[in-house]
Scaffold this motif. Sequence first.
Motif, short mmCIF file in Angstrom:
data_model
loop_
_atom_site.label_atom_id
_atom_site.label_comp_id
_atom_site.label_asym_id
_atom_site.label_seq_id
_atom_site.Cartn_x
_atom_site.Cartn_y
_atom_site.Cartn_z
N ILE A 1 0.85 -1.18 0.00
CA ILE A 1 0.00 0.00 0.00
C ILE A 1 0.88 1.23 0.00
O ILE A 1 0.74 2.13 -0.83
CB ILE A 1 -0.94 -0.01 1.23
N GLY A 2 1.84 1.22 0.94
CA GLY A 2 2.69 2.40 1.13
C GLY A 2 3.49 2.79 -0.09
O GLY A 2 3.87 3.95 -0.25
N GLY A 3 3.72 1.83 -0.98
CA GLY A 3 4.48 2.14 -2.18
C GLY A 3 3.69 2.93 -3.20
O GLY A 3 4.25 3.47 -4.15
N VAL A 4 2.40 2.97 -3.04
CA VAL A 4 1.55 3.67 -4.00
C VAL A 4 0.80 4.81 -3.29
O VAL A 4 0.91 5.97 -3.63
CB VAL A 4 0.55 2.70 -4.66
N VAL A 5 0.04 4.42 -2.27
CA VAL A 5 -0.78 5.40 -1.55
C VAL A 5 0.11 6.18 -0.58
O VAL A 5 0.91 5.58 0.14
CB VAL A 5 -1.91 4.68 -0.78
N ARG A 6 -0.03 7.49 -0.56
CA ARG A 6 0.75 8.28 0.40
C ARG A 6 0.03 8.22 1.75
O ARG A 6 -0.86 9.03 2.05
CB ARG A 6 0.91 9.70 -0.11
N VAL A 7 0.43 7.20 2.51
CA VAL A 7 -0.27 6.90 3.76
C VAL A 7 -0.33 8.09 4.72
O VAL A 7 -1.39 8.35 5.30
CB VAL A 7 0.35 5.63 4.41
N PRO A 8 0.77 8.84 4.90
CA PRO A 8 0.68 9.97 5.84
C PRO A 8 -0.45 10.95 5.49
O PRO A 8 -1.10 11.50 6.36
CB PRO A 8 2.05 10.64 5.72
N GLU A 9 -0.68 11.14 4.19
CA GLU A 9 -1.78 12.04 3.79
C GLU A 9 -3.13 11.47 4.19
O GLU A 9 -4.03 12.19 4.61
CB GLU A 9 -1.76 12.22 2.26
N VAL A 10 -3.26 10.16 4.02
CA VAL A 10 -4.51 9.52 4.39
C VAL A 10 -4.73 9.66 5.89
O VAL A 10 -5.84 9.95 6.36
CB VAL A 10 -4.50 8.02 3.98
N VAL A 11 -3.66 9.48 6.65
CA VAL A 11 -3.73 9.61 8.10
C VAL A 11 -4.16 11.02 8.48
O VAL A 11 -5.07 11.22 9.30
CB VAL A 11 -2.36 9.27 8.72
N GLU A 12 -3.55 12.01 7.84
CA GLU A 12 -3.85 13.39 8.17
C GLU A 12 -5.31 13.72 7.85
O GLU A 12 -6.00 14.39 8.62
CB GLU A 12 -2.90 14.30 7.37
N ASP A 13 -5.78 13.20 6.72
CA ASP A 13 -7.17 13.43 6.32
C ASP A 13 -8.13 12.83 7.35
O ASP A 13 -9.12 13.44 7.73
CB ASP A 13 -7.42 12.83 4.94
N ALA A 14 -7.79 11.63 7.79
CA ALA A 14 -8.69 10.92 8.71
C ALA A 14 -8.79 11.63 10.05
O ALA A 14 -9.81 11.56 10.73
CB ALA A 14 -8.20 9.48 8.90
N ARG A 15 -7.72 12.35 10.43
CA ARG A 15 -7.72 13.05 11.71
C ARG A 15 -8.87 14.04 11.83
O ARG A 15 -9.34 14.32 12.91
CB ARG A 15 -6.42 13.83 11.87
N HIS A 16 -9.30 14.57 10.69
CA HIS A 16 -10.31 15.63 10.74
C HIS A 16 -11.72 15.09 10.55
O HIS A 16 -12.67 15.87 10.46
CB HIS A 16 -10.00 16.69 9.66
N LEU A 17 -11.85 13.79 10.49
CA LEU A 17 -13.19 13.24 10.29
C LEU A 17 -13.95 13.26 11.61
O LEU A 17 -13.36 13.13 12.68
CB LEU A 17 -13.09 11.80 9.75
N PRO A 18 -15.28 13.42 11.51
CA PRO A 18 -16.07 13.49 12.74
C PRO A 18 -15.89 12.24 13.59
O PRO A 18 -15.84 11.12 13.06
CB PRO A 18 -17.51 13.63 12.24
#
Lengths: 342, 278, 567, 319
Positions: free
Chosen positions: C17-34
Amino acid sequence: MERKKLQKSDLSRWLDRIAQEHELIGPSEDDGVIRFQPVESSAEIAVEFANSLIPPKSLFFPAVESLFSFHKRGKDIELEATEPLDRDRVVFGIRNCDVQSLSLLDYVFGQDLEDVYYQERRARTALIALACPTPPRSSCFCTTFGIDPLSSDGSDVLLTDVGDVYLVDVVTEKGEGLVSLAEDLFPGLTDDEARQLQPRPVEMKKVDISQLREKVEALWEDEYWHKMSLPCLGCGICTYVCPTCHCFDIVDVGSTLEGERYRCWDSCMYSDFALMASGENPRPTKRERIRNRYFHKFSTFPSRYGSGYACVGCARCLIHCPGGMEITEVIKDILAKESISE
Amino acid sequence: MSDNIYLPWIATITEVRPETADTSTFVVTFDDPQLRESFTYLPGQFAELSNFGVGECPIGIASSPTWAGSLEFCVRAVGTVTNAIHDLDVGDKLGVRGPLGNSWPIEEIEGKDLLFIGGGIGLPPLRSLIHYVLDNRERYGAVEIIYGARSPQDLVYKQELKQWEEQPDVDLYVTVDAGDGTWDGPVGFVPPFLREINPTPENKVAFTCGPPIMIKLVVEALEEMGYADANIVTTLEMKMKCGVGKCGRCNIGDRYVCRDGPVFSFDQLRRIPGALEA
Amino acid sequence: MPKTRVGVFVCHCGNNIGGVVRVPEVVEDARHLPNVVCVEDNLYTCSEEGLSSIKEQIAEQNLSRVVVASCTPRTHEPLFKEACEEAGLNRYLFEFVNIREHCSWVHRHDPARATEKAKELVRMGVAKARYLEPQEEFESEVFPAALVVGGGVAGMTAALSLANQGIQVYVVEREEKLGGLVRELRTLFPTEQDTGELLSPLMEQVRGHPQITVYLGSEVENVEGFIGDFQVTVGSDGQNSELQVGTVIVATGAQELRPSGMYGYSTLPNVVTQLEFEESFKSGADLPPNVVMINCVGARVPERTYCGRFCCSTAIKNAIWLKEQDPDAKVSVLHRDVMAYGVDIEDSYRGAMELGVRFLRYDIQNPPQVLGAKRAEAVKVQHQLMGKEVILPADLVVLTTPLVPREDSERLSKMLKVPLGTEGFFLEAHLKLRPIEFSTDGIYVCGSARYPSSIPESVSQAYAAAAKAGIPIRDGSVRVEAITVFCDERTCSACGNCVEVCPFGAVELEEGKFGRIASVSVAQCKGCGCCVAACPSGAMQQRGFDDRQLLSMIGALAEGMVSGGGR
Amino acid sequence: MQDRLHDIVRKLLGEGTIEYFIGYGAGSEPHRVVPCFVTSDHEVERLVWGPLCLQNLSKYVLQAKDLEGKAGVLVKGCDTRAIVELLKQHQIEREEVVVIGVACQGQVDPRTLEEVLGVPMEQVQGVEDAGDQFVVTIGEDERTVAKEQVLLGKCLYCRHPSAFEYDFTLGEIVPFSIDAGESEFAMVEELERLSVEERRAFWQKQFARCIRCNACREVCYACYCKECIFDRKMPRWLDKPPLLSENEIYHLIRAVHLAGRCIDCRECERVCPMNLPLSRLYKKVQKDIAELFDYEAGIELDEVPPLVSFELDDQDPFM
C-alpha cells in the motif's frame, strides 16, 4: 375610486407595457393546467379561464422557497438570507376569492412576528383582479362566505368584462401607477356608459352559515368525522389547492458543509405531519386530521385571528379531491346537525 | 429574535456535559459579542437549534436568564436533528433561533410557595425556573422539588440534585422507578411518591413537566390534594417546526403550542377542546 | 450520551500500500473526520505490534469503534475482530476498509489519485463505523444425529464414516435394496472386479452397524428447521416416521440417460445403452460378432452441455470385455474425443486399441446414422481421418450415455432449500472454496448427486462430506454469524416479497405486535440481503449493513448527494 | 343494473354479512361520481353505476383492517386486478371482503370529454352508456359521442372488462372490446424512440411541475406500506421540498417499486392535479416486465411476481 374602461383588444397592449416595467404574472396554461406564473408577454396569458388550479397564494407563499443558504468554512458557518424578489411584480387575472384569501394569509404571515419573505412579496406585488365570469363555475360558492366575486376589495385594479370592454376600477395608488403606464388606453366613462355598462349580477348557490362555527365546535367528539373521513385518501391535494391553507415545513437540503434551508408546503392531511420524533402522533388517524382541518377553517382560524372563516368558496378542493370529498357537503352536514343548546 | 424570524444566530458549543445514556447538556455562547449581552429570555422559553444540513428542532432553554453569557440546552438523542447535535463537539457551531414561546408565569407567582414535579427529561425546563427563583430568592416563597426517573442512571443534573439536597431553602425529593445497587433512596413512580409527600396546596403553585402519563396522574393527585387548576402549570409537547405560530403543526384548539405555549395552566387547557385527550 | 470515539489504523502493508498510496496524507485526512479521536499508521497492522497497538488504543483512547484500512477482509478481518474483542470491544464495532485490492494494487500507476481514493474509502469507512452497533452471535445446539439421503456407494460410505465417529445415522433409500446405481453394474473398471465384491461388505457393514438405521423403500417427505435441528419426515408406503437430525448429507446419485428416439433407441431392438449391455450380455446372452458403440449420446450437446466424464471408460471397459470374450468380434467405438484420464484408463484405452477395438472419431455436425428398418444392421459414419463415409456392419449398437440427475432432485432441493445447477445436479456453495457444502449450513452433498462421479471419487467425497457433517455434531453447538436480517415490525406491511426471495427459507409471515409481519429465523438467515433489496418499505434491515450505515457511506463519498439524513 | 346492486347490498347489509359497502355515489353535482360508503339500508339508494364510475375502489378495501366487520366492494374488471394483487401480497384475506363484480362497458375520461364536446364537465348533467357510444346530457340537449373518442386511456386496451374475482356479479357479462387502432404500448414506444437526452428533457419538464401532493401514491392500491420510505426521517431518502431532483427520485423510485405490481389502473394519472402523464411511466415498467419476464400483474393468483423470484432463463441484458 375611479372607474374607466379598456377595450378588450387593448388589454394585451397594456399588459405588455406593464411587462416592460415589472415582472408580469398571469394565468397561463401548461399541459392542460392553468397556473399563475411569470410570463414574457401577454400572449402567454389565458384570459378565458375559470380559475387557476394552484391558487395565487403560491406567489406570496411559494410551494418551495429558499430561506437562506449556509456555508461551512472550517468551523465557522456563514448564513445568507435569500432575497425573495428581484423586482416588483404585477399579477394579472386574480379572482376575488383569491384576493380575499390573501387578506386571510395576511393574518398569519403579516402580524405577530412578521414573515419578511411573505411581506416583501406582498408589498412589492400589485394585483389586477379580473371579475368572475357570469355565470361563474357551477361549483363556486364564495358568496356563502360573504365574498362578492365582482368586488374590487383588496385588489389594486379590477377589470370587469362587460362585453367588448372591461370596466376598470382603479382602487389604489399602485393601481393608478399601472393604469398610468398606458393612460391613453383608459378613457373615462360617459354618463350613458356608466349607466349601461354594468356587470351582470352573479347568481350562486348560497348557504346560511351564521351558525357554522358554533355547530362545528359542538361536533368535536362526533362520530361524523369518522364516517366522513372514510373516502379520504390522505393526499395533500385539498391543502395544496386551497388558497387559505398555509401549513409548511422547513427542511435543510444539501450537506453539512453547504446547502439551503427551504420552506415548502406541507399538509395537515399527511399522516406524519404532527408525528413527533418520539413516535407519538396527536392526530394519528384520518378522523383526527380531517377534523383538525375543518376546525381550522371554521373554528380555530376565526377564533385565533378574529377573522372570518378560512374558506373563500373557490371550490378547488371539491373539484380535485380524488376521494370525492366535497366541502360544500361537509358544511351542509355540519349545519344540518341540531342547533346548539346554549 | 432576529428581524427575519427564520434566521438563526450562530453560537459555539463551549461545553458538553453527558447527563444520561442518551442525553447531554450543551452549553453554547453566541458568536456575536453584542448579542451575548443583549440576548434576553424568560424561564420556560425555548429555542430552535440548527445543525445546518440536517435541520432544526425545538429545545427548551435549561439555563436561567439570571446567568450571563451562555445558554444551556439539555438534548436527548431521539430524532435526526438531536442525534446530529450529539455528534457535535466543543468548538462546533449551532444555530439558535429564539427565544420562542411564552414562559413560566414568573410575575404571577411572586410571593407564592412553589412545588416542582419533574419526571425524567422533564426536569430541564423546570430547572430554568428553579434557578431563576433561587437567584431571586426574596421574591418567592418555599421551594419543593419532586423528581423521578426510570433508574438512577436516568436522573439528569446529578450535581445540582446533590446541591439542592444540601441547600436549606430547598426541599428535594428524588425517586426512581427501579433502583439498583447504587441507590438507597426511595423507589417508585412519581405520582404515588407525590401523594406520599402530600404537599399542602395553600398559597402554592405546582409546576409539572415529564412524560404525558406522569403528568396526567400527577394532576389527578394534585387535584385530589386540593390544588386549583389555575395553580397547576405544565408545558405541552407537540410537533413544532416554525416555532412562530405559522406552520400549522402544533395547535391544540386555536392555540399554537410554540407561540402561545409551551406553558399552560390546567384551567387554560380545560377550555381547549382536545387539549387533554392524550 | 457518550460520544462515539473512532480509532483509525492505516496500514502500509510494507510496500504493497505504502508504495503507492501516500499513507501519511490519508492519516492526516482521517484526523479531521467526525468522531475520530486517534489515527495511526502501521507498517503492518496485522503484525503482533500492529494488533497490540489497536488493543492499546482501545484502552487508552476509550475507542468505541475501530476502523482498519489495509488489505482484504477475506484473510484478515477475523484477526482484527479478534483484537477488538480481546480489548473488550464488541467485534462487530470493527469496520474494514480495503485500500490494497481496491486501491493500491489496481491504481499502482497513479499514486496521486490512489491516495485520494484511499482517503475517500477511509471517510466512508469512518462514516459507516459511527453507526455500527454491537451484535451478539446466535448460538444453537446441534442434535447428535445425521441423515444420509441415498444408500448407494457414496451414501453408505458417508454413513459408515459418520457412524464410526459414534454418530447416530439414518440412511433413507428409495429402492428396496441398498447399492444404488452400482448394483446395476456387473464389473468395475479398470480392475474388472465384480461389483458384488465392493457392495456386499459395504452393505453388510451398514446393515449391521449399531449406529445406523436404514429406511428402505422410503423417501424423504419433508424437511424443516436448520443446522443442528432439522425435523425430517420419512415416508414409506404411506407410513411416516419423524426424525430429528443435526446435519444432512445428500447422496442421491444419478441415473443413466435413456436416449429415447436417438439412433433408433427404443424402436430398434438391438440398440441398447451401456448399462443394458452389461445387464443382458454380461449375464450370459449370446455375443454378437459386430458391435458398434456410439459415445457422447446426449452429452456435450446444446441441451446437455456437460461431459459425463466416465462414459468413455465404460465404453472402453465393455469393448475390452467383448474382445476378451471373442477376439474375432469386430468392435468399433465412435467417439468425439476419448476422455481417458489418469494412468489406468489411458493404459486401458491403449490396451483396447491393441486388442483391435477400432476407435473412429465422428463430428457432431455429421453424426453417425444407424441403418436398418426393423433391426440395426449397420452404422454409417463420416470417418474424419480418411475424410470419407464408412459403413460398419452392426449386430448390436451400444449407446454410451451420460449420467443425468435423478428425477426427484428438484423436489429434494426444494425441501432442503438448496440449489440445483443448470444441469439439474446439486450445486455446492463454491466449486473450489467450499466443495461438498451448500450455502445452507448443515447440509452437504457427495457422489453423483453432485456431478457424475466415479466410485473412487464418490468414496472420497463421501468421506469429505461425513467429515464436514460430523464437525458441528461433535462441537455440540453452532455459532451463527450475527450479520443477519431483522424486520422492523412497525414498518413491515407483510407483502411477502421477502418470503418469496429468501433462498434459505428463513423468512415467514406471522402475526406480530403490529399486525401481520415478516419474521426472520436468525439461525437460517445467511445475511445475503436478497430480502432487504426486495422489501419496498425498507422494513428488512441487515445488521452491519443497514440503510443508515450505507447511506452514511454514500454521504461521506459525495457530500452533497445525500443531505442530512443518516448523518 | 343499479337496482340489482341495491338489492344485493341491501341483502348483504340486512343479513349482517357485511358492515359496510364501498361503492359509487352521486356527488353534489351530476357530473361527479364519488366513492360512497354505505352502512345502512336507507343509504343504499345513493349507490350508482354508470360510465363515470372512475375510481378503483379496491384501495379502500385496505382500510377494512382498521374497521369493524366485513366490507363489501364494487369492482370493475380492471379493478379486480388490484383485488388479486392485494390477495397475492397478503394485504387482504379473501373471506374478509365481499366482492361485487360488474361488467363494465367502458368509462368516460372527463378531460377528453370536455375537449371533444368543448363543454366543461360542470355542464354535463349525465352520461349514459349506449352500446358503442355515450349519450351525454348537457342542459336540455342530448349529444352522442363515439366511445373510442372519449374513453379513459386504459379502457381502449381493456382486456378485463368484467370482474374475474368476485362473489356476486351485476347483470350479464357482456363482452366489451374496442379497437384502439394501436398497440397498448404505443405511448411508451413513442418515448423509446427519442434519444436519451430528449427523453430526459421530456420527463424533467414533467417532474418539474410535480407539487408532490402525494395523490398518485395515496390513490395507488399497491401503496399500503405502513410508512412510505419517502416519509421516513431516519434515514431520510427524500427531501420534502418539491425540487426537481427530489421529484425525479420520488417518481422513479415509485415506478421501480411498482414493477411487477402495477396493474395499469392509471388512477395515479387520473388524480394528478398537475396532469403529469404518469401512465406512460408505469406503462413502460409494465412493458419491461412483460418483455423480460412474460408477466402481467393481477391476473393469476398463484403466479410468483418476477422481481421476487429467480429463474435461470431470466434475462439480464444489463450484465
